[in-house]
Design an enzyme around this catalytic site. Structure first.
Site, PDB file in Angstrom:
ATOM      1  CE1 TYR A 295      -4.343  -0.029  -0.366  1.00  0.00           C
ATOM      2  CE2 TYR A 295      -4.233  -1.818   1.225  1.00  0.00           C
ATOM      3  CZ  TYR A 295      -4.936  -1.098   0.263  1.00  0.00           C
ATOM      4  OH  TYR A 295      -6.213  -1.448  -0.056  1.00  0.00           O
TER       5      TYR A 295
ATOM      6  CD  GLU B 104      -4.060   4.238   0.119  1.00  0.00           C
ATOM      7  OE1 GLU B 104      -3.068   3.527   0.331  1.00  0.00           O
ATOM      8  OE2 GLU B 104      -5.227   3.815   0.065  1.00  0.00           O
TER       9      GLU B 104
ATOM     10  CE  LYS C 244      -7.446   3.812 -25.032  1.00  0.00           C
ATOM     11  NZ  LYS C 244      -7.564   4.480 -23.730  1.00  0.00           N
TER      12      LYS C 244
ATOM     13  NE  ARG D   9      -6.138  -1.713 -20.061  1.00  0.00           N
ATOM     14  CZ  ARG D   9      -7.253  -2.296 -20.501  1.00  0.00           C
ATOM     15  NH1 ARG D   9      -7.188  -3.409 -21.186  1.00  0.00           N
ATOM     16  NH2 ARG D   9      -8.426  -1.763 -20.273  1.00  0.00           N
TER      17      ARG D   9
HETATM   18  N1  DSN Z   1     -12.019   2.003 -24.285  1.00  0.00           N
HETATM   19  C1  DSN Z   1     -11.163   2.959 -24.925  1.00  0.00           C
HETATM   20  C2  DSN Z   1     -11.273   2.897 -26.405  1.00  0.00           C
HETATM   21  O1  DSN Z   1     -11.466   1.815 -26.907  1.00  0.00           O
HETATM   22  O2  DSN Z   1     -11.125   3.901 -27.057  1.00  0.00           O
HETATM   23  C3  DSN Z   1     -11.402   4.331 -24.452  1.00  0.00           C
HETATM   24  O3  DSN Z   1     -11.858   4.327 -23.152  1.00  0.00           O
END
Ligand code: DSN
Length: 478
Positions: free
Chosen positions: A64, A66, A273, A279
């Site tokens: 933990y 915080e 992304k 993530r």
């Molecule tokens: N779920 C993501 C996407 O596919 O664009 C955005 O939150």
């Protein structure tokens, strides 16, 4: 790094897991097989490196922490401090940001941190203090209304959902739609592009507290310098959600007016992304917002995930290497090749092309809804997601669009020639799919027919295409 070391690491991990719950080990192995065999065109997904993945599977998960670096609510956080500070340093250096906060668990969390930071920075109100100590779920619609009225201006202007904006930019199914009175700017119906004069007009009329830039389904560059000027002209805070295109900013494909970091007061992102990390989420901001942003946990976040912050540090270090810029440029080259391949075969694309990592196909040109097209493509081994197009007549559930993106296939090493082959596969499936009818003869938005033999053939062609660029070639599970 030797291929042997990576194989050994994952094999050993699975052996240890298998000894406790073999079904979990099997599912992890099966997931690798599925990912290796599917033509992944989901614009928001990618493949993190073995080093990034391995950084998440360890005892940091048990701690933990915080608070923030050097100011924790728990003892014994010295090693968490190390990885959090490293991740923040890499983020600042990579993006040229004054401040980085690497604790958010997701993009939604990052946006929530940003919203509260802006509100707290602007307003010192008893109502806000009350909201901070009460459970959000206890607040009724009337409470929200009263809260907003007491706080004064709590308005957000963001991109509309059907033009490519995100749920967290003030839409009702998300808490942001309750925290803020929201108004949207859309795109020009003729070109599909953002009309900055219309955004300025909407800002003048609405006088938002926050102007949000960024998107999850807009296939073009956004001029953040102009948006900042619009925000300044009405005294709004300018926030950019760069979750989708953070990798293109990191790789210096988006520079100058198209790099949000020098223009926005606050920038949020996910890390998984186009940035190709674990993530998670992250907030970058100008110095005046740093103190409020650092209060993200416990203000709106649960305990930080030190194992994920360790993985963020690894992935951000990878993104600072020169080859990441090459990767980012190839993402865009591939998206443009995919768009070209679809266009010259007759597909209808929103805005007529792309200058980022994604392409939005208007599948009404094939006589299909997004839902029919998504399923038909999935039957054929091609993984995409349905998405609204501007002024979508089919709404957000069935939609009229298919969103495709190239970050994942580019990580596998596929190039522009393979993008043309991918366009051929997509076009073949969509031209051979026929919209179905309901029992009463009315047109169905979900049913469709596609010859299973054709779907199998395309799936085999997709597998052949992928076989030339194996996923995680360094990982052999035996
Ligand atoms: N779920 C993501 C996407 O596919 O664009 C955005 O939150």
């Amino acid at each position: 790094m030797s291929r042997n070391a990576e194989s050994t690491a994952f094999r050993s991990a699975l052996e240890v897991i298998r000894a406790v719950e073999p079904r979990v080990a099997d599912a992890i192995g099966a997931e690798l097989t599925d990912q290796r065999e599917s033509l992944k065109l989901i614009a928001s997904e990618n493949y993190a490196s073995p080093a990034t993945l391995l950084a998440m599977g360890n005892w940091f998960s048990d701690k933990y922490a915080e608070g923030t670096v050097g100011r924790r609510f728990y003892a014994g956080c010295q090693n968490v401090d190390t990885v959090e500070a490293l991740a923040a340093e890499h983020a600042r250096e990579l993006f040229g940001a004054a401040h980085a906060y690497v604790q958010p668990h997701s993009g939604i969390d990052a946006n929530l941190v940003a919203f509260w930071a802006v509100l707290a920075d602007r307003v010192e109100s008893p109502a806000l203090k009350k909201a901070q100590v009460r459970q959000v779920n206890d607040l009724t619609e009337a409470d929200w209304f009263a809260l907003r009225r007491e706080l004064g201006n709590q308005r957000m202007l963001g991109m509309s959902l059907d033009a490519g904006g995100h749920l967290t930019h003030g839409f009702r199914p998300n808490i942001s739609g309750k925290m803020f009175d929201q108004r949207s700017y859309g795109t020009d119906p003729a070109t599909g592009l953002i009309d900055y004069d219309r955004v300025a007009e909407a800002a003048r009329e609405f006088k938002p507290l926050i102007l949000v830039g960024g998107y999850s389904a807009y296939p073009r560059k956004v001029n953040f310098r102009i948006l900042r000027e619009i925000a300044d002209s009405v005294g709004a805070t300018f926030m950019v959600d760069m979750a989708h295109f953070a990798g293109l900013v990191a790789g210096k494909v988006f520079t100058g007016d198209f790099d949000p970091v020098p223009h926005a007061h606050i920038v949020t992102t996910t890390t998984h992304k186009s940035l190709r990390g674990p993530r998670g989420g992250m907030v970058l901001c100008q110095p005046e917002l740093a103190d409020q942003v650092d209060r993200g946990c416990p203000m709106v976040l649960g305990g930080p995930l030190p194992h994920v912050m360790a993985a963020k540090a690894v992935a951000l270090a990878e993104a600072r290497r020169p080859d990441f810029a090459d990767y980012a440029q190839r993402i865009v080259d591939n998206a443009q090749a995919l768009a070209e391949g679809l266009l010259h075969r007759g597909a209808k694309l929103v805005t007529g092309g792309t200058d980022n990592h994604l392409v939005l196909i208007d599948v009404s040109g094939y006589g299909l809804t997004g839902r029919q097209a998504e399923q038909a493509l999935l039957d054929s081994g091609i993984v995409t997601n349905r998405n609204s197009v501007p002024q979508d007549p089919n709404g957000a559930w069935y939609t009229s669009g298919i969103r495709i993106g190239t970050p994942a296939l580019t990580t596998r090493g596929l190039g522009t020639a393979e993008m043309d082959q991918t366009a051929e596969l997509i076009h073949t499936v969509l031209t051979q799919t026929t919209a179905g009818a309901n029992a009463d003869g009315t047109p169905s938005k979900a049913k469709y027919t596609l010859d299973p033999g054709l779907a199998d053939k395309v799936a085999r062609q997709a597998t052949d295409l992928l076989a030339t660029h194996p996923l995680y070639p360094s990982v052999d599970l035996g």
